[in-house]
Design a protein around this motif. Sequence first.
Motif, short mmCIF file in Angstrom:
data_model
loop_
_atom_site.label_atom_id
_atom_site.label_comp_id
_atom_site.label_asym_id
_atom_site.label_seq_id
_atom_site.Cartn_x
_atom_site.Cartn_y
_atom_site.Cartn_z
N VAL A 24 -0.33 -8.41 11.53
CA VAL A 24 -1.36 -8.19 12.49
C VAL A 24 -2.45 -6.92 12.04
O VAL A 24 -3.54 -7.18 11.88
N THR A 25 -1.99 -5.59 11.85
CA THR A 25 -2.62 -4.68 11.43
C THR A 25 -3.13 -4.73 10.03
O THR A 25 -4.41 -4.44 9.87
N THR A 26 -2.38 -5.37 9.04
CA THR A 26 -3.07 -5.42 7.83
C THR A 26 -4.11 -6.36 7.60
O THR A 26 -5.26 -6.12 7.10
N VAL A 27 -4.14 -7.59 8.39
CA VAL A 27 -5.16 -8.53 8.20
C VAL A 27 -6.26 -7.89 9.07
O VAL A 27 -7.59 -8.20 8.45
N PHE A 28 -6.02 -7.37 10.11
CA PHE A 28 -7.39 -6.89 11.05
C PHE A 28 -8.06 -5.65 10.32
O PHE A 28 -9.20 -5.57 10.28
N SER A 29 -7.15 -4.77 9.53
CA SER A 29 -7.99 -3.61 8.87
C SER A 29 -8.70 -4.15 7.72
O SER A 29 -9.65 -3.67 7.33
N GLY A 30 -8.23 -5.19 7.09
CA GLY A 30 -8.80 -5.58 5.91
C GLY A 30 -10.23 -6.23 6.28
O GLY A 30 -11.25 -6.23 5.43
N VAL A 31 -10.20 -7.04 7.54
CA VAL A 31 -11.39 -7.44 7.99
C VAL A 31 -12.60 -6.55 8.17
O VAL A 31 -13.79 -6.58 7.93
N ILE A 32 -12.00 -5.42 8.72
CA ILE A 32 -12.92 -4.49 9.08
C ILE A 32 -13.43 -3.57 7.97
O ILE A 32 -14.40 -3.24 7.94
N PHE A 55 -9.22 2.20 5.13
CA PHE A 55 -8.91 1.46 6.43
C PHE A 55 -7.63 0.63 6.39
O PHE A 55 -6.50 0.98 7.28
N PRO A 56 -7.36 -0.25 5.39
CA PRO A 56 -6.15 -0.77 5.34
C PRO A 56 -4.72 0.19 5.27
O PRO A 56 -3.72 -0.15 5.77
N PHE A 57 -4.84 0.99 4.25
CA PHE A 57 -3.95 2.09 4.12
C PHE A 57 -3.60 3.03 5.17
O PHE A 57 -2.46 3.24 5.77
N LEU A 58 -4.62 3.30 5.97
CA LEU A 58 -4.66 4.04 7.31
C LEU A 58 -3.97 3.19 8.34
O LEU A 58 -2.92 3.72 9.12
N ALA A 59 -3.97 1.75 8.46
CA ALA A 59 -3.56 0.99 9.27
C ALA A 59 -2.10 0.55 9.23
O ALA A 59 -1.16 0.64 10.09
N VAL A 60 -1.45 0.64 7.86
CA VAL A 60 -0.25 0.59 7.61
C VAL A 60 0.36 1.81 7.92
O VAL A 60 1.47 2.04 8.69
N TYR A 61 -0.07 2.89 7.60
CA TYR A 61 0.51 4.34 7.92
C TYR A 61 0.73 4.20 9.56
O TYR A 61 1.77 4.83 9.96
N THR A 71 -9.82 11.77 0.91
CA THR A 71 -9.18 11.17 2.16
C THR A 71 -8.75 10.01 1.72
O THR A 71 -7.72 9.37 2.04
N LEU A 72 -9.38 9.01 0.94
CA LEU A 72 -9.00 8.07 0.81
C LEU A 72 -7.57 7.97 -0.24
O LEU A 72 -6.59 7.19 0.11
N ILE A 73 -7.60 8.87 -1.10
CA ILE A 73 -6.26 9.06 -2.05
C ILE A 73 -5.05 9.48 -1.08
O ILE A 73 -4.03 8.86 -1.31
N SER A 74 -5.24 10.50 -0.24
CA SER A 74 -4.22 10.65 0.68
C SER A 74 -3.67 9.52 1.74
O SER A 74 -2.55 9.40 1.99
N ARG A 75 -4.57 8.77 2.05
CA ARG A 75 -4.17 7.71 2.89
C ARG A 75 -3.42 6.59 2.07
O ARG A 75 -2.32 5.90 2.63
N ILE A 76 -3.70 6.39 0.76
CA ILE A 76 -3.11 5.54 -0.03
C ILE A 76 -1.54 6.05 -0.17
O ILE A 76 -0.78 5.24 0.01
N VAL A 77 -1.47 7.17 -0.55
CA VAL A 77 -0.16 7.89 -0.68
C VAL A 77 0.77 7.75 0.68
O VAL A 77 1.74 7.46 0.68
N ALA A 78 0.05 8.29 1.68
CA ALA A 78 0.64 8.30 2.90
C ALA A 78 1.16 6.97 3.33
O ALA A 78 2.48 6.58 3.86
N ALA A 79 0.34 5.77 3.31
CA ALA A 79 0.75 4.47 3.28
C ALA A 79 2.22 3.98 2.76
O ALA A 79 2.82 3.29 3.07
N GLY A 80 1.90 4.18 1.25
CA GLY A 80 2.93 3.87 0.27
C GLY A 80 4.30 4.38 0.82
O GLY A 80 5.30 3.74 0.77
N ILE A 81 4.33 5.75 1.28
CA ILE A 81 5.73 6.50 1.51
C ILE A 81 5.95 5.95 3.06
O ILE A 81 7.38 5.37 2.95
N MET A 82 5.15 5.68 4.02
CA MET A 82 5.82 5.14 5.25
C MET A 82 6.24 3.68 4.89
O MET A 82 7.36 3.30 5.60
N LEU A 83 5.81 2.85 4.22
CA LEU A 83 5.97 1.54 4.08
C LEU A 83 7.34 1.38 3.35
O LEU A 83 8.25 0.60 3.62
N PHE A 84 7.51 2.33 2.38
CA PHE A 84 8.76 2.33 1.73
C PHE A 84 10.05 2.65 2.58
O PHE A 84 11.00 2.02 2.59
#
Length: 456
Positions: free
Chosen positions: A100-108, A146-152, A201-214
């Motif tokens: 839900v959050t991935t789809v919703f954040s992509g739209v936003i 936004f999508p990366f922040l949503a995953v995190y 900000t963008l780069i740090s959120r990408i990295v954080a999302a990757g860590i948490m998803l893993f």
Amino acid sequence: MQKKRKGRLMLFSNRDLRKLLVPLIVEQFLAVLVGMVDVVMVAEVGEAAVSGVSLVDAINLLLIQLLAAMATGGAVVAGQLLGCKNEERACHAANQLLLVTTVFSGVIMLLSLLGNRVILSVLFGKIEADVMSNARLYFYITALSFPFLAVYNSCAALYRVMGNSKVSMKTSLVMNGLNIGGNAVGVYLLRVGVAGVAVPTLISRIVAAGIMLFIIRNEKNPVHVDRRLRLGYEPSMIRQILRIGIPSGMENGMFQLGKIMVQSLVSTLGTTAIAGFAVAGNMATVEYLPGMALGMGMVTVVSQCVGAKEFGQVKQYVKKLLLLNYAVLIGIVLLIDLFRMPIVGLYNLTPESVSVAAGLILFHGFAMLVWPPAFLIPHALRAASDVTFTMVVAVASMWLFRIGLAYLLVKGFHMPVIGVWIAMSIDWIFRAVLFVWRMMGGRWMRHGSDESLERR
């Protein structure tokens, strides 16, 4: 070891609460520290950059709150299922939350990118050209995150509901370290203005999302997502998440929309008022930190108590966390008020803006006396699925006081920017009275968890 009180086994001992809450407080301080560093660093570019970033951050916070509400919906469902010892269904809730959050954040994200100029123009009207230029660039870059922040946020919410907040704290350390380091490079070495704080900000959120998803895929966790990310599609579970997430999202969204409308009102008072208000708001955020962290912990504690049908323990934990909030808050407010002038001096403002910011900070410290019951108790009510009441109270209070009274004081009675925070304080008092009344009563106990989901 769990503690007994009045013949019952308490679900969370004091040690459990410390393990949950201390990392949350640290994480919140880190997040706000980065926000303050962003403003201080971008201040090197000038007040137009500070104003542009401040205006966009108001929009970003609105969108982030919508995403956080979806994460809260999933966390409440998972927590209630954990409370009734149904880990398998809790894992299903985790899968659906991520979907839900991935789809919703992509739209936003797409709406923010496509409507960049229109959104800024509608919300803030005619502002100075250099402020608008900085705001547009900052909005474009941060929208991509936004999508990366949503995953995190979703993964962090799931770890918190398991009582493990150290994971998100450690990931936040990495994320914020990258952000601050990137800011220094972008602003001081490359000298690329607001882009120098937006891109990190963008780069740090990408990295954080990757860590948490893993790591959320670890099947040793009582709550985890599918290892191969085969999330599936369960309409009944999604409906339960949205039943909590949508009202919470509307409440958070309307609250942040109110703040944006107030920001729009402040923007009509000139650059001095905008800059002073932005810096004061930045400092005020530090005072919110204990309550914000305790509110996140409240979701974990109350949702599991509700799932276990231990409603009496809910009131006990709410009282304990409120008292803790006040204990920490008093110390923070005293420090900020005592050292407000040196702190404001770090922002490179004009003397007029410094005077505005310092006055607002002092007023805000006194107003914080009513903040904890106004904003901590609603977390407990939402965790008990009592989301409609909190939404109605928050929306009504926001329109009547935060917006309506603010415009009346500033436009009708020609008060300076302090009129905005006078209206805000009355909003807090109204919320506090109604939420305390609701918690003291027992109607919130009727909502509880969805037993049809527990049995599946």
